[in-house]
Design a protein around this motif. Structure first.
Motif, PDB file in Angstrom:
ATOM      1  N   VAL A   1       0.814  -1.233  -0.005  1.00 21.19           N
ATOM      2  CA  VAL A   1      -0.009   0.092   0.044  1.00 21.19           C
ATOM      3  C   VAL A   1       0.878   1.177   0.019  1.00 21.19           C
ATOM      4  O   VAL A   1       0.778   2.116  -0.626  1.00 21.19           O
ATOM      5  N   LYS A   2       2.001   1.296   0.832  1.00 22.22           N
ATOM      6  CA  LYS A   2       2.758   2.477   1.006  1.00 22.22           C
ATOM      7  C   LYS A   2       3.417   2.717  -0.445  1.00 22.22           C
ATOM      8  O   LYS A   2       3.424   3.807  -0.839  1.00 22.22           O
ATOM      9  N   ASN A   3       3.667   1.756  -1.464  1.00 20.37           N
ATOM     10  CA  ASN A   3       4.358   1.971  -2.545  1.00 20.37           C
ATOM     11  C   ASN A   3       3.217   2.671  -3.480  1.00 20.37           C
ATOM     12  O   ASN A   3       3.367   3.481  -4.158  1.00 20.37           O
ATOM     13  N   VAL A   4       1.866   2.109  -3.503  1.00 18.10           N
ATOM     14  CA  VAL A   4       0.961   2.429  -4.412  1.00 18.10           C
ATOM     15  C   VAL A   4       0.448   4.060  -4.017  1.00 18.10           C
ATOM     16  O   VAL A   4       0.157   4.741  -4.850  1.00 18.10           O
ATOM     17  N   GLU A   5       0.485   4.166  -2.609  1.00 19.29           N
ATOM     18  CA  GLU A   5       0.141   5.376  -2.298  1.00 19.29           C
ATOM     19  C   GLU A   5       1.283   6.504  -2.705  1.00 19.29           C
ATOM     20  O   GLU A   5       0.639   7.582  -2.850  1.00 19.29           O
TER      21      GLU A   5
ATOM     22  N   VAL B   1       0.067  -4.433  -9.372  1.00 16.18           N
ATOM     23  CA  VAL B   1       0.747  -4.041 -10.538  1.00 16.18           C
ATOM     24  C   VAL B   1       0.031  -2.835 -10.681  1.00 16.18           C
ATOM     25  O   VAL B   1      -1.095  -2.748 -10.685  1.00 16.18           O
ATOM     26  N   CYS B   2       0.913  -1.808 -10.913  1.00 14.81           N
ATOM     27  CA  CYS B   2       0.490  -0.251 -11.265  1.00 14.81           C
ATOM     28  C   CYS B   2       0.885   0.026 -12.642  1.00 14.81           C
ATOM     29  O   CYS B   2       1.830   0.010 -13.107  1.00 14.81           O
ATOM     30  N   THR B   3      -0.101   0.457 -13.161  1.00 15.22           N
ATOM     31  CA  THR B   3       0.227   1.279 -14.825  1.00 15.22           C
ATOM     32  C   THR B   3       0.151   2.669 -14.707  1.00 15.22           C
ATOM     33  O   THR B   3      -0.940   3.398 -14.050  1.00 15.22           O
TER      34      THR B   3
ATOM     35  N   LYS C   1       0.397  11.557 -15.034  1.00 18.57           N
ATOM     36  CA  LYS C   1      -1.079  11.650 -15.587  1.00 18.57           C
ATOM     37  C   LYS C   1      -2.208  10.899 -14.893  1.00 18.57           C
ATOM     38  O   LYS C   1      -3.185  11.305 -14.527  1.00 18.57           O
ATOM     39  N   SER C   2      -1.825   9.698 -14.904  1.00 24.11           N
ATOM     40  CA  SER C   2      -2.702   8.669 -14.204  1.00 24.11           C
ATOM     41  C   SER C   2      -1.908   7.402 -13.566  1.00 24.11           C
ATOM     42  O   SER C   2      -0.622   7.085 -14.240  1.00 24.11           O
ATOM     43  N   VAL C   3      -2.651   6.775 -12.741  1.00 25.79           N
ATOM     44  CA  VAL C   3      -2.134   5.656 -11.955  1.00 25.79           C
ATOM     45  C   VAL C   3      -3.275   4.659 -11.794  1.00 25.79           C
ATOM     46  O   VAL C   3      -4.228   5.101 -11.411  1.00 25.79           O
TER      47      VAL C   3
END
Length: 254
Positions: A95-99, A156-158, A137-139
């Motif tokens: 969660v920390k990485n995504v946030e 997995v984050c785009t 621009k977006s995640v």
């Protein structure tokens, strides 16, 4: 004979990363480094796209497609996937990485304090691709594995990034005359938007160029016509634009 990784092989591995910076004061130059979001695994693919704007005016009697006028390039776009895995950590969570990625889409505290809210500027770094300066621009995050108590362990984050303009071409200092400001002689296929991008790094300044040069129809430019190019400072000031307009009129009278 089996192939093994030597110490030198390991040391040559370069991990991709995204540096997150305060917004810069000038185009293409980032501010202070806020954080670095590192790739746990280097991406399998990096998609880079570049396009340009063209405008064509339909003509009812035309036997073929109407001529197109170049309006300037669109920002370069980059798309990359980031993989996060915390399954080896006892109480790990991605969660920390995504946030951190989501946070890079919101205004920085310093920009809000300065009454100019802006999301951070970022640099993508990985081998020869280092040097892309833009913004996120977006995640889009997709959690793919959870612990028994519901903690996200894999994601997995785009990430979609868009280029910021580099430093525009510098203008000659003004001294009250036509020549120091720089004049452009129109050629076939020229457009005010293309001239504005080449001179200022921003095609939207075509309107001001049309205004100060007394051009009523920007789509009907006459080859051989001289367009006076104001400095960026003059573009932003009413008095400066009026001075240029007077010089244009005086030059045409002579």
């Amino acid at each position: 004979m089996p192939i093994t990784n030597t110490a030198s092989d390991t040391s040559s591995l370069v991990h991709a990363a995204i540096d997150v910076h305060e917004p810069g004061q000038t185009p293409g130059k980032v501010g202070a480094l806020l954080t670095t979001i590192e790739f746990q695994l280097n991406p399998k693919e990096v998609t880079i796209a570049k396009s340009a704007k063209w405008e064509s005016k339909n003509q009812k009697k035309a036997a073929s497609a109407p001529p197109a006028t170049y309006q300037g390039p669109d920002p370069q776009k980059m798309s990359v996937e980031m993989y996060f895995d915390e399954t080896r950590q006892r109480d790990g969570s991605v969660v920390k990485n995504v946030e951190a990625l989501f946070e890079a889409c919101t205004p920085t505290s310093a920009s809000k304090d300065g009454n100019k809210p802006s999301a951070p500027w970022v640099k993508f770094k990985w081998g020869v691709l280092t040097g892309f300066v833009g913004y996120i621009k977006s995640v889009s995050a997709k959690y793919t594995l959870f612990s028994p108590d519901g903690k996200p362990l894999r994601a997995v984050c785009t990430v979609a990034l868009e280029e910021l303009a580099n430093e525009p071409k510098k203008q000659n200092p003004t001294s009250g005359g036509l020549q120091p400001r720089h004049a452009h002689t129109l050629r076939e296929g020229d457009s005010l938007a293309a001239i504005a991008y080449r001179e200022y790094g921003d095609p939207s300044h075509w309107r001001t160029l049309a205004e100060v040069n007394g051009i009523d129809d920007p789509l009907r430019l006459r080859p051989g016509h001289i367009v006076l190019i104001p400095t960026l400072e003059e573009l932003s000031q009413t008095d400066g634009r009026e001075t240029v307009r007077r010089e244009v009129v005086r030059a045409r009278l002579h």
